[in-house]
Design a protein around this motif. Structure first.
Motif, PDB file in Angstrom:
ATOM      1  N   LEU A 266       0.729  -1.024  -0.028  1.00 32.21           N
ATOM      2  CA  LEU A 266       0.035  -0.521   0.459  1.00 32.21           C
ATOM      3  C   LEU A 266       1.124   1.259  -0.507  1.00 32.21           C
ATOM      4  O   LEU A 266       0.465   1.993  -0.651  1.00 32.21           O
ATOM      5  CB  LEU A 266      -1.230   0.077   0.919  1.00 32.21           C
ATOM      6  N   ALA A 270       0.790   4.359  -2.630  1.00 29.76           N
ATOM      7  CA  ALA A 270       0.175   5.468  -2.111  1.00 29.76           C
ATOM      8  C   ALA A 270       2.051   6.669  -3.234  1.00 29.76           C
ATOM      9  O   ALA A 270       1.275   7.441  -4.269  1.00 29.76           O
ATOM     10  CB  ALA A 270       0.674   5.658  -1.004  1.00 29.76           C
ATOM     11  N   TRP A 273       0.474   6.481  -6.569  1.00 33.27           N
ATOM     12  CA  TRP A 273      -0.526   7.218  -7.576  1.00 33.27           C
ATOM     13  C   TRP A 273       0.011   8.260  -6.886  1.00 33.27           C
ATOM     14  O   TRP A 273      -0.097   9.811  -8.427  1.00 33.27           O
ATOM     15  CB  TRP A 273      -1.429   7.069  -5.978  1.00 33.27           C
ATOM     16  N   LEU A 308      -1.845   5.473   2.279  1.00 38.13           N
ATOM     17  CA  LEU A 308      -2.484   5.362   1.239  1.00 38.13           C
ATOM     18  C   LEU A 308      -3.771   6.092   0.815  1.00 38.13           C
ATOM     19  O   LEU A 308      -3.845   7.208   0.161  1.00 38.13           O
ATOM     20  CB  LEU A 308      -3.595   3.778   1.006  1.00 38.13           C
ATOM     21  N   SER A 311      -1.804   9.715   0.793  1.00 34.23           N
ATOM     22  CA  SER A 311      -1.918  10.490  -0.250  1.00 34.23           C
ATOM     23  C   SER A 311      -2.924  10.854  -1.422  1.00 34.23           C
ATOM     24  O   SER A 311      -2.781  11.672  -2.268  1.00 34.23           O
ATOM     25  CB  SER A 311      -0.965   9.147  -1.167  1.00 34.23           C
ATOM     26  N   LEU A 312      -4.146  10.516  -0.890  1.00 33.75           N
ATOM     27  CA  LEU A 312      -5.208  10.306  -2.006  1.00 33.75           C
ATOM     28  C   LEU A 312      -5.217  11.576  -1.649  1.00 33.75           C
ATOM     29  O   LEU A 312      -6.208  12.211  -2.399  1.00 33.75           O
ATOM     30  CB  LEU A 312      -5.929   9.084  -1.377  1.00 33.75           C
TER      31      LEU A 312
END
Length: 549
Positions: A266, A270, A273, A308, A311-312
């Motif tokens: 994960l 991240a 992404w 994660l 980061s989103l």
């Protein structure tokens, strides 16, 4: 019409903003006082319903009739335009009461999973019907809680009992699946937001997803366990013994390893992404912190999912959720201190190595700036000031720590020696080596029911104890003082400290090197240095003769 007013008007017309968007905000004191009046007006109404239909509530359809009726009334009121503030605030307790009535009926007549699934349908309907964003946040969090409950019902008999119940498996599994569901819903929301016809659906999902993410982060924090700072305020947490770990089946070890592997994966997802969204120039320059975080995630299964989410939220500019995710990540890292699978020395070495690697990376960035500032991303701009920020934070941390050390050294030099009779309990901690958990023969210290402090003391100033000192400096005739009571002449004050839901004097633990438990078994008194105001510092524990052991 100004540009902002035009934008708000278009958002209202397309259903992306509620009808009251752009209206002047009500002063918060008016809102609070009106809400208080509305909530005080509702309980008599609820009490009247209970008096009339109370006998039929436990049996028959009355719980459903009341629940559906109150929910319908609350939805109608909350959807009304130009709703008076008093009526709007009164609709909230009606909504909660209706939900409780309906939930009681469902839990009474349906199985656990059936009631939870029905609750999800009702929650989705309320999210679609209610225009208030903050209510949608609460409903989204409630739906995430119901899904977590369904996950527990589905997996409690399918996973090794010891891993699921005692090693963080339950909250970790719930957090991972809630994270997966949240990512799927975020993808559906992004797709809906690209189409004008479905854009209102995406707008309605936004606050509900915010509530969902809050529960996801809470589950990750719960899976991480108690953090270092929190334990200092609320007391230690229970842990699994090493003997239990040694006797666990192979399936437990597989799941234990798989959870750490998922956490590392994960973190890497991240990083990919963020690179995809920010288009970082010289992506290889960001590899060292990614590897450091991945290594930490291998030690802390709850860290990967938290990063994660972070980061989103950063990539989509949801700054409040990003700050919450950052706090959850710090919590997870702090929880490493209480990770009982590793010795304290190994955990300390891992954190020191991670910090040194990050410091070396920041120093390298300072000497090797990005070659193409014209294509700098938001992350690149942020990193330009990172060396100064880290150096400043390090200097500030050292200053705070050394000021505290200087104050304690001054207390040791100038404080009055006081010996307090102690009663050691719980002589071993698997997390932190060997230690004695101390309690004292003082009124107000929660080691004997006859000495308990009354509850009102918890809400005022810290409890104080007046003692007299004999010729050796041993505390005698302790007496708990009242909140405004002055200390009698010739006595020494001792100020109690909150710990684990009770009170102690200075500290409830004495730490020592592993293997020296027999040496400290003769401890009978704690030696303190105390100020005239009663603040103290535990210097050592001594024997019956008050000599160092």
């Amino acid at each position: 019409m100004s540009a902002r007013e035009d934008w708000v008007e278009q958002a209202r017309a397309e259903g992306l903003a509620p009808a009251e968007a752009g209206a002047p905000e009500r002063p918060w004191p008016v809102v609070v006082l009106t809400a208080l009046g509305a909530w005080l007006a509702v309980p008599p109404f609820i009490f009247l319903l209970a008096m009339i239909f109370g006998r039929d509530w436990d049996h028959g359809p009355m719980a459903y009739i009341e629940g559906i009726g109150l929910l319908t009334l609350a939805v109608v009121l909350l959807r009304s335009r130009a709703l008076p503030l008093f009526v709007e605030q009164a609709a909230i307790p009606l909504l909660l009461t209706g939900g409780v009535c309906l939930g009681y009926g469902l839990a009474r007549d349906l199985s656990n999973d059936g009631a939870a699934l029905t609750g999800l349908v009702i929650g989705a309907a309320l999210i679609a019907l209610l225009p208030q964003g903050w209510l949608r946040v609460l409903l989204g969090a409630g739906m995430a809680g119901l899904v977590a409950f369904l996950i527990h019902l589905a997996l409690r008999d399918l996973t090794p009992h010891a891993w699921y119940r005692f090693d963080g498996g339950q909250p970790l599994t719930q957090a991972a699946l809630l994270l997966a569901f949240g990512l799927a819903m975020a993808g559906l929301q992004a797709r809906a937001g690209r189409n004008a016809a479905t854009a209102p659906i995406a707008a309605a999902m936004e606050p509900a997803l915010a509530g969902w993410w809050i529960v996801v982060l809470a589950c990750h924090a719960l899976a991480a366990g108690w953090s270092f700072g929190a334990v200092g305020a609320f007391g230690p947490t229970a842990n699994v013994s090493r003997d239990l770990w040694a006797g666990m089946p192979a399936g437990h070890a597989v799941l234990h390893t798989a959870s750490r592997g998922l956490s590392v994966a994960l973190v890497l997802i991240a990083a990919v992404w963020l690179q995809h969204r920010w288009r970082l120039a010289g992506a290889a320059r960001m590899l060292p912190p990614v590897l450091v975080l991945a290594a930490l995630a291998a030690l802390m299964p709850a860290l990967g999912g938290t990063l994660l989410v972070l980061s989103l939220m950063l990539s989509t500019r949801r700054w409040r959720l990003a700050m919450l995710a950052g706090a959850a990540a710090v919590w997870a890292i702090g929880a490493l201190y209480y990770e009982w699978h590793l010795p304290l020395a190994h955990k300390s070495l891992a954190l020191v190595a991670a910090g040194a690697a990050l410091l070396a990376w920041v120093r390298w960035l300072a000497w090797h700036p990005a070659p193409a500032p014209g294509t700098a991303s938001p992350a690149t701009f942020a990193m330009r000031g990172a060396p100064a920020v880290l150096i400043g934070a390090g200097v500030l941390a050292l200053a705070v720590v050394n000021v505290g050390i200087a104050g304690r050294e001054r207390l040791i030099d100038t404080g009055r020696p006081v010996f307090v009779k102690l009663a050691p309990v719980d002589p071993r901690s698997l997390m932190q080596g060997d230690y004695m958990r101390l309690s004292y023969d003082l009124p107000g210290v929660d080691w004997s029911s006859r000495h308990r402090v009354e509850a009102p003391m918890l809400w005022g100033a810290r409890p104080r104890i007046a003692v007299t000192l004999d010729a050796r400096g041993v505390a005698q005739s302790p007496r708990l003082l009242g909140p405004d009571e002055a200390a009698p002449p010739g006595t020494q004050l001792l100020q109690l400290t909150p710990k684990g839901g009770g009170w102690t004097f200075v500290s409830d633990g004495w730490f020592f090197k592993e293997g020296e438990a027999q040496r400290w078994q003769a401890a009978r008194y704690g030696e303190f240095r105390v100020t005239p105001e009663g603040k103290g510092l535990l210097v050592r524990v001594v024997g019956e003769d008050l000599k160092p052991l």
